[in-house]
Design an enzyme around this catalytic site. Structure first.
Site, PDB file in Angstrom:
ATOM      1  CG  ASP A 222      -1.949   1.013   1.309  1.00 19.67           C
ATOM      2  OD1 ASP A 222      -2.814   0.967   0.430  1.00 19.67           O
ATOM      3  OD2 ASP A 222      -1.948   1.873   2.209  1.00 19.67           O
ATOM      4  CD  GLU A 283      -2.303   2.184  -3.559  1.00 24.69           C
ATOM      5  OE1 GLU A 283      -3.445   2.613  -3.708  1.00 24.69           O
ATOM      6  OE2 GLU A 283      -1.634   2.407  -2.542  1.00 24.69           O
TER       7      GLU A 283
HETATM    8  C1  BGC Z   1      -5.728   2.127  -0.320  1.00 22.00           C
HETATM    9  C2  BGC Z   1      -6.865   2.938   0.161  1.00 22.00           C
HETATM   10  C3  BGC Z   1      -6.475   3.557   1.471  1.00 22.00           C
HETATM   11  C4  BGC Z   1      -5.146   4.301   1.392  1.00 22.00           C
HETATM   12  C5  BGC Z   1      -4.573   4.567   2.734  1.00 22.00           C
HETATM   13  C6  BGC Z   1      -4.682   3.197  -0.557  1.00 22.00           C
HETATM   14  O1  BGC Z   1      -3.774   2.930  -1.374  1.00 22.00           O
HETATM   15  O2  BGC Z   1      -6.002   1.430  -1.507  1.00 22.00           O
HETATM   16  O3  BGC Z   1      -8.040   2.201   0.278  1.00 22.00           O
HETATM   17  O4  BGC Z   1      -7.460   4.478   1.841  1.00 22.00           O
HETATM   18  O5  BGC Z   1      -4.202   3.543   0.718  1.00 22.00           O
HETATM   19  O6  BGC Z   1      -4.044   3.419   3.286  1.00 22.00           O
END
Ligand code: BGC
Length: 559
Positions: A222, A283
């Site tokens: 993330d 991500e």
């Molecule tokens: C996740 C989100 C989240 C954010 C904070 C993002 O990349 O996909 O759902 O709100 O990270 O962790």
């Protein structure tokens, strides 16, 4: 729900693919994202859970996916749907226990499905014991150094240390009782870690080993672009979180700094100690040219390409997005990832159902009144889009419910919204709950078979038409199409390249794949001729041998 027919069965498939090595299983995988809260509930509390997922293994097997990516299931304050983790090495009691997790891993592995879990390293929950300790220990303490605390500006320190914003809010700093401020990229419930702190680094290495030892095959990382920050003073000024406005040389104070890759190189050494090596997908909200840094073989392996989330229904736009990402893939050596929907965006069946250029947020806010979706068009396009996506080289990430053709639940009662976006934006953005409503399993059962108890996010009546049992009884359903397309892709998918076929019609996207097959999509409004070849599958019925509007077909390359 009767839509169209799937004209040819998978048994007519063309040539077989090369066998993938287990080491690189992820390179052409179909990965299915499960948002645990809303997948299936086993204990009637209205909240999906791990045993609920175990009860649906048969469903996942029939879908034909290679791996499940599980969104966070860790103990959490649920201030951001679980992306605010309070304990990285445990299971939230609302989702079950570690034993349930082990059972899930075993059950998936037993049917040949791999499992990836979400790693949330940029920030923890405010409830994490380390943050609680940091507050108690006070300024200057080693406990506080695990996060990013600073004194405020002004004579009494009542102004934040600088003007950095946060996602969904004007201010990236929150003040604590003793007067210091802490940094948070997201909501105040999600304090950012200080990745210059050795304990933080060790803690995450420990967490990675913990899950890898339990049999986890991979990690979705993330906010992978955010961990390393330049906190030197004077602070640099910035106002936007958009990757498009981020400098591409790693010089932004908070995003995409070159040093972040040192962390991932360390993780790679851990991943490689396992057999097969664990994979990870970043991500990373970064400009396209920076993606290879995250997807490198001495880093995470793979990075999300989110371009199709923002691509309008147009052959030219799709071609640009595909070509750009295939170029990136060849420079990184890591095949691209393709995504049409995830838990953070409006479902693609609805995106394609809205008039071009619609401001999706305005639509969400207004949709309690009059839905402006053209659902029939949205559905045909969504079906054509998934066949196009599954024909591409690289890996496909699917989001739960898209295989049912679900639309966004746009008219949720605002009093029930759970996403912090709604409150953080002072009710100007409705947020992401509309794609997180529990799945409909059985049309004629309470809560559509999701749970014996009602979910906080209410399922609308029209979900009955999209329920799994209704679709299983219908050979032309979207579920039947996903099953057929994924199965056929498995037989067809070969080397990760494609060759464009130039067509006279600018609304048509046509390419061939190694091994003797081709995919053609008609983005226009009138039927077009099909190329020579035997039709293997199409996303809707053909029309006197022609490919209708908003339809994709896969064919062999020769008659
Ligand atoms: C996740 C989100 C989240 C954010 C904070 C993002 O990349 O996909 O759902 O709100 O990270 O962790």
């Amino acid at each position: 729900m009767s839509l169209s027919t799937v004209p040819n069965s998978t048994s007519e498939a063309g040539p077989q693919v090369d066998v993938e090595s287990s080491r690189a299983w992820w390179q052409q995988a179909v990965v299915y994202q499960i948002y645990p809260r809303s997948f299936a509930d086993s204990n009637a509390d209205g909240i999906g859970d791990l045993r609920g997922i175990v009860s649906r293994i048969d469903y996942l097997t029939k879908l034909g996916i290679d791996a499940v990516w599980l969104s966070p299931f860790y103990p959490s304050g649920w201030a951001d749907g679980g992306y605010d983790v309070a304990d990285y090495r445990n299971v939230d009691p609302r989702f079950g226990t570690l034993e349930d997790f082990d059972l899930l891993v075993q059950s998936l592995h037993a049917v040949g499905i791999r499992i990836m879990v979400d790693l949330v390293p940029n920030h923890s929950s405010r409830l994490h014991p380390w943050f609680v300790e940091a507050l108690a220990a006070g300024p200057g303490s080693p406990e506080r150094d695990r996060y990013i605390f600073r004194d405020g500006r002004g004579v009494d320190g009542s102004l934040p240390p600088n003007d950095w914003p946060s996602h969904w809010g004007p201010q990236g700093w929150t003040r604590v009782e003793d007067g210091q401020w802490y940094l948070h990229f997201f909501s105040p419930d999600q304090p950012d870690f200080n990745w210059d702190n050795a304990e933080v680094r060790q803690e995450f290495e420990h967490t990675i080993r913990f899950w890898a030892d339990r049999g986890v095959d991979g990690f979705r990382v993330d906010v992978a672009h955010g961990l390393v920050k330049d906190m030197s003073e004077p602070y640099q000024h910035f106002t936007s979180f958009s990757p498009l406005l981020t400098p591409t040389d790693g010089s932004h104070p908070l995003f995409d700094r070159d040093d972040v890759h040192e962390i991932y190189r360390g993780w790679r050494a851990i991943f490689e100690a396992y057999d097969p090596p664990r994979m990870a997908v970043a991500e990373a909200a970064v400009p396209a040219e920076r993606i290879p840094l995250y997807a490198s073989s001495d880093g995470l392996n793979q990075a999300f390409n989110f371009d199709l989330l923002f691509t309008e229904w147009s052959a030219a736009e799709f071609r640009t997005a595909i070509s750009t990402n295939l170029d990136i893939a060849s420079s990184s050596g890591s095949p691209s990832t393709w995504v049409l929907s995830n838990h953070d965006c409006v479902r693609h069946a609805s995106r394609y159902a809205l008039p071009p250029g619609t401001d999706r947020n305005a639509w969400l806010l207004a949709s309690g009144r009059e839905p402006s979706e053209d659902r029939s068009t949205g559905q045909s396009r969504a079906r054509a889009a998934i066949m196009l996506l599954l024909a591409l080289p690289g890996s496909a990430y699917l989001y739960q419910g898209e295989e049912l053709g679900l639309f966004e639940v746009a008219n949720l009662d605002v009093a029930t919204l759970l996403d912090p976006v709604w409150t953080r934006t002072l009710h100007t953005e409705k947020g992401r709950d509309g794609c997180r409503v529990p799945l409909p399993w059985r049309a004629a059962t309470d809560n559509f078979g999701f749970s014996a108890g009602a979910s906080p996010l209410h399922q609308p009546g029209w979900f009955a038409d999209f329920a799994v049992d209704a679709q299983e009884a219908d050979q032309s359903s979207t579920l039947a199409l996903y099953r057929a397309a994924i199965s056929l892709r498995k037989q067809l998918q070969g080397r990760d390249v494609l060759a464009w076929v130039d067509t006279a019609d600018e609304d048509v996207l046509h390419f061939t794949r190694p091994g003797g097959w081709q995919s053609i999509t008609n983005f226009g409004s009138s039927p077009v001729p099909l190329p020579v070849g035997k039709v293997l599958l199409s996303s809707g019925p053909l029309l006197d041998g022609l490919l209708p509007a908003d339809t994709t077909a896969w064919l062999t390359s020769t008659a």
